[in-house]
Design a protein around this motif. Structure first.
Motif, PDB file in Angstrom:
ATOM      1  N   LYS A   1       0.811  -1.110  -0.118  1.00  0.00           N
ATOM      2  CA  LYS A   1       0.011  -0.051  -0.041  1.00  0.00           C
ATOM      3  C   LYS A   1       0.798   1.161  -0.191  1.00  0.00           C
ATOM      4  CE  LYS A   1      -4.063   1.964   2.318  1.00  0.00           C
ATOM      5  NZ  LYS A   1      -4.986   1.753   3.530  1.00  0.00           N
TER       6      LYS A   1
ATOM      7  N   ASP B   1      -2.335  -1.381  -3.367  1.00  0.00           N
ATOM      8  CA  ASP B   1      -3.125  -0.325  -3.390  1.00  0.00           C
ATOM      9  C   ASP B   1      -2.457   0.977  -3.207  1.00  0.00           C
ATOM     10  OD1 ASP B   1      -5.269   1.433  -2.736  1.00  0.00           O
ATOM     11  OD2 ASP B   1      -5.822   0.224  -0.689  1.00  0.00           O
TER      12      ASP B   1
ATOM     13  N   ILE C   1      -5.799  -5.374   2.242  1.00  0.00           N
ATOM     14  CA  ILE C   1      -6.235  -4.387   1.587  1.00  0.00           C
ATOM     15  C   ILE C   1      -7.474  -4.573   0.891  1.00  0.00           C
ATOM     16  CG2 ILE C   1      -3.846  -3.427   0.918  1.00  0.00           C
ATOM     17  CD1 ILE C   1      -4.024  -4.583  -1.803  1.00  0.00           C
TER      18      ILE C   1
END
Length: 163
Positions: free
Chosen positions: A40, A64, A131
Motif C-alpha cells: 500500500k 493499493d 487491503i
C-alpha cells in the motif's frame, strides 16, 4: 498452464471474490496467476521498487495506490526488474507509465490507467497487509488469477489445466 476466469468462477464460485472490472492490461502477458503479495502506497513507489527487486518466485504484487491518477507507480525499469526476479504479475490500483515497453515484457501488468509522470520517492509505504480494492478484500497469501475476462481472488490455490 491454462485457465479461464469464467471457467474458474463456474467451478469454484463459492471460494472466489471477483474484482470490479476497473483494471486494464498493460503487460505482455494477459493471462497470469500466482500467490499474492500486498503493498500500500500513495504517490510514492518506494515500496513497489523495493519489493520487485526481491525474488518473486511466480508471485503477484497487488498494490493499493489509493486510485491516484496524478503519477505512475510503475514504469519500464522497475517492471524489467520484476521480470528478471521472476514475478508473475503486478496489479496496481493506480497508474503505470512507459506503456509501449511494458506491453513487450513477459509479465502480467494491470492498472487503472497510464500517466507520464513518475512518483516521488519518500521511502513511504507498507507491505504484507490486508487491503481493500476493486470490491474485494485480500491479503498476502491469497491467490490471484487474471485474464482478459477479469481478476479473481481465492484464499487457496486452484487446480489449473496443463496444455
Amino acid at each position: 498452464m491454462f485457465f479461464s476466469t469464467p471457467d474458474l468462477c463456474d467451478q469454484y464460485d463459492s471460494l472466489l471474490q471477483v474484482m470490479s472490472p476497473v483494471f486494464k492490461h498493460f503487460g505482455g502477458q494477459s493471462m497470469f496467476f500466482g500467490e499474492v503479495v500486498t503493498a500500500k502506497c500513495f504517490e510514492d513507489n518506494s515500496v513497489v521498487k523495493s519489493m520487485l527487486a526481491e525474488p518473486g518466485k511466480g508471485k503477484v504484487l497487488v498494490v493499493d495506490g489509493g486510485s491516484s491518477m496524478r503519477c505512475a507507480l510503475l514504469g519500464d525499469q522497475i517492471a524489467t526488474r520484476a521480470v528478471e526476479n521472476q514475478w508473475a504479475g503486478i496489479v496496481i490500483n493506480g497508474c503505470v507509465r512507459d506503456v509501449t515497453i511494458l506491453k513487450t515484457l513477459p509479465i502480467g501488468i494491470m492498472a487503472l490507467a497510464a500517466h507520464p509522470r513518475k512518483s516521488i520517492r519518500r521511502g513511504e509505504g507498507q507491505k504484507q497487509l490486508e487491503i481493500n480494492l476493486a470490491g474485494v478484500t485480500l491479503q498476502s497469501g491469497n491467490y490471484l488469477y487474471a485474464d482478459e475476462n477479469g481478476v479473481i481472488i481465492s484464499s487457496e490455490s486452484l487446480p489449473l489445466t496443463t496444455t
